[in-house]
Motif scaffolding. Structure first.
Motif, PDB file in Angstrom:
ATOM      1  N   CYS A 114       0.824  -1.213   0.000  1.00 20.97           N
ATOM      2  CA  CYS A 114       0.000   0.000   0.000  1.00 20.97           C
ATOM      3  C   CYS A 114       0.856   1.260   0.000  1.00 20.97           C
ATOM      4  N   THR A 115       0.321   2.294  -0.583  1.00 15.68           N
ATOM      5  CA  THR A 115       0.964   3.592  -0.558  1.00 15.68           C
ATOM      6  C   THR A 115      -0.114   4.663  -0.530  1.00 15.68           C
ATOM      7  N   PRO A 116       0.052   5.803   0.111  1.00 15.49           N
ATOM      8  CA  PRO A 116       1.224   6.198   0.894  1.00 15.49           C
ATOM      9  C   PRO A 116       1.335   5.405   2.207  1.00 15.49           C
ATOM     10  N   LEU A 117       2.444   5.593   2.858  1.00 19.31           N
ATOM     11  CA  LEU A 117       2.710   4.883   4.104  1.00 19.31           C
ATOM     12  C   LEU A 117       1.534   5.058   5.065  1.00 19.31           C
ATOM     13  N   TRP A 118       1.109   3.949   5.660  1.00 16.18           N
ATOM     14  CA  TRP A 118       0.021   3.875   6.663  1.00 16.18           C
ATOM     15  C   TRP A 118      -1.373   4.011   6.079  1.00 16.18           C
ATOM     16  N   LEU A 119      -1.482   4.262   4.779  1.00 16.27           N
ATOM     17  CA  LEU A 119      -2.818   4.402   4.196  1.00 16.27           C
ATOM     18  C   LEU A 119      -2.988   3.434   3.028  1.00 16.27           C
ATOM     19  N   PRO A 120      -4.176   2.851   2.897  1.00 16.72           N
ATOM     20  CA  PRO A 120      -4.374   1.892   1.798  1.00 16.72           C
ATOM     21  C   PRO A 120      -4.922   2.545   0.540  1.00 16.72           C
ATOM     22  N   HIS A 121      -4.567   3.782   0.294  1.00 20.08           N
ATOM     23  CA  HIS A 121      -5.170   4.537  -0.794  1.00 20.08           C
ATOM     24  C   HIS A 121      -4.804   3.965  -2.169  1.00 20.08           C
ATOM     25  N   ASP A 122      -3.517   3.793  -2.427  1.00 23.40           N
ATOM     26  CA  ASP A 122      -3.033   3.272  -3.707  1.00 23.40           C
ATOM     27  C   ASP A 122      -2.110   2.079  -3.481  1.00 23.40           C
ATOM     28  N   ARG A 123      -1.585   1.571  -4.574  1.00 24.34           N
ATOM     29  CA  ARG A 123      -0.639   0.452  -4.469  1.00 24.34           C
ATOM     30  C   ARG A 123       0.713   0.868  -5.065  1.00 24.34           C
ATOM     31  N   LEU A 124       1.770   0.568  -4.327  1.00 22.79           N
ATOM     32  CA  LEU A 124       3.129   0.800  -4.811  1.00 22.79           C
ATOM     33  C   LEU A 124       3.589  -0.506  -5.449  1.00 22.79           C
ATOM     34  N   VAL A 125       3.921  -0.446  -6.716  1.00 17.32           N
ATOM     35  CA  VAL A 125       4.225  -1.672  -7.464  1.00 17.32           C
ATOM     36  C   VAL A 125       5.664  -1.645  -7.969  1.00 17.32           C
ATOM     37  N   VAL A 126       6.396  -2.695  -7.651  1.00 19.21           N
ATOM     38  CA  VAL A 126       7.766  -2.837  -8.150  1.00 19.21           C
ATOM     39  C   VAL A 126       7.807  -4.082  -9.022  1.00 19.21           C
ATOM     40  N   VAL A 127       8.215  -3.900 -10.262  1.00 15.45           N
ATOM     41  CA  VAL A 127       8.338  -5.051 -11.171  1.00 15.45           C
ATOM     42  C   VAL A 127       9.821  -5.286 -11.423  1.00 15.45           C
TER      43      VAL A 127
END
Lengths: 199, 35
Positions: free
Chosen positions: A179-192
């Motif tokens: 999840c991103t931003p830190l502590w919030l489930p607003h978006d997803r941080l994706v690393v490929v």
């Protein structure tokens, strides 16, 4: 009467200490992964040790090793857990979950690993520092007693509705997300990351 | 404020703090898989 007042005074002092301790726990715990990271990063020993694990040829294990991932940039060496979709929350509470709808690292295709950015319970913040990964950095996955090295090819943020990140692929790659931003489930941080080598 | 009233208020505050700590401990996690 005086005795009763003094007893209340003592009890009030104890209550105050308990209230402060509980609230400190609530306020300070979200920063524990950051404190732990900075403590481990005070000298470069842990990062160098993890880089050595990533770069070294895979040792022949005497006995089967648990599946795990080593990411020097995040100072992370954590097990990968398997679990069905119905058990997803239980498995995610343990740490990194390999999404069973995806591939596995040894088979090629798109392997999807996800973990919480932060939880109050242990392990706190498995992917707390997923944002430390940048394009070109290397990490390793030990899966079914094989070592696979990956190089980060992209880092992005997507809305939670973007299920394309879990789509199958022809080339062997690994998708890590949290999840991103830190502590919030607003978006997803994706690393490929693309597969670099298999041992 | 008498010590007795202070005790009552602190007790209430403790209950709220316990509830908050329990709530964050059990429920504060990003809903990763709510896709």
């Amino acid at each position: 009467m005086k005795l009763l007042t003094s007893s209340f005074k003592k009890a009030n002092d104890i209550l105050l200490v308990l209230i402060i301790a509980l609230n400190l726990y609530v306020i300070v715990t979200p920063y524990v992964p950051a404190l732990s990271y900075h403590w481990q990063n005070r000298n470069d020993h842990k990062r160098q040790a993890l880089i050595r694990i990533v770069k070294a040829p895979a040792p022949v294990p005497a006995k089967p090793q648990p599946n795990h991932i080593v990411i020097p940039a995040m100072l992370l060496d954590a097990p990968i857990y398997e679990g069905s979709v119905t058990d997803q929350f239980k498995t995610l509470d343990k740490g990194i979950w390999r999404w069973p709808g995806g591939s596995t690292p040894d088979k090629g295709g798109n392997t999807v690993l996800l973990a919480h950015r932060f939880t109050y319970t242990n392990p706190r913040g498995t992917f707390y520092y997923l944002n430390k990964l940048t394009v070109g950095q290397e990490f390793a996955v030990f899966y079914n007693n094989r070592k696979l090295t990956y190089q980060v090819s992209s880092v992005s943020e997507v809305p939670p509705t973007d299920v394309d990140i879990q789509a199958p692929s022809d080339k062997p790659e690994l998708t890590l997300y949290t999840c991103t931003p830190l502590w919030l489930p607003h978006d997803r941080l994706v690393v490929v990351a693309d597969l670099e080598g298999k041992l | 404020m008498s010590e007795r009233v202070k005790f009552g208020l602190l007790l209430l505050l403790l209950i709220f703090s316990l509830l908050l700590a329990w709530h964050v401990n059990a429920g504060f996690k990003d809903v990763l898989v709510g896709r």
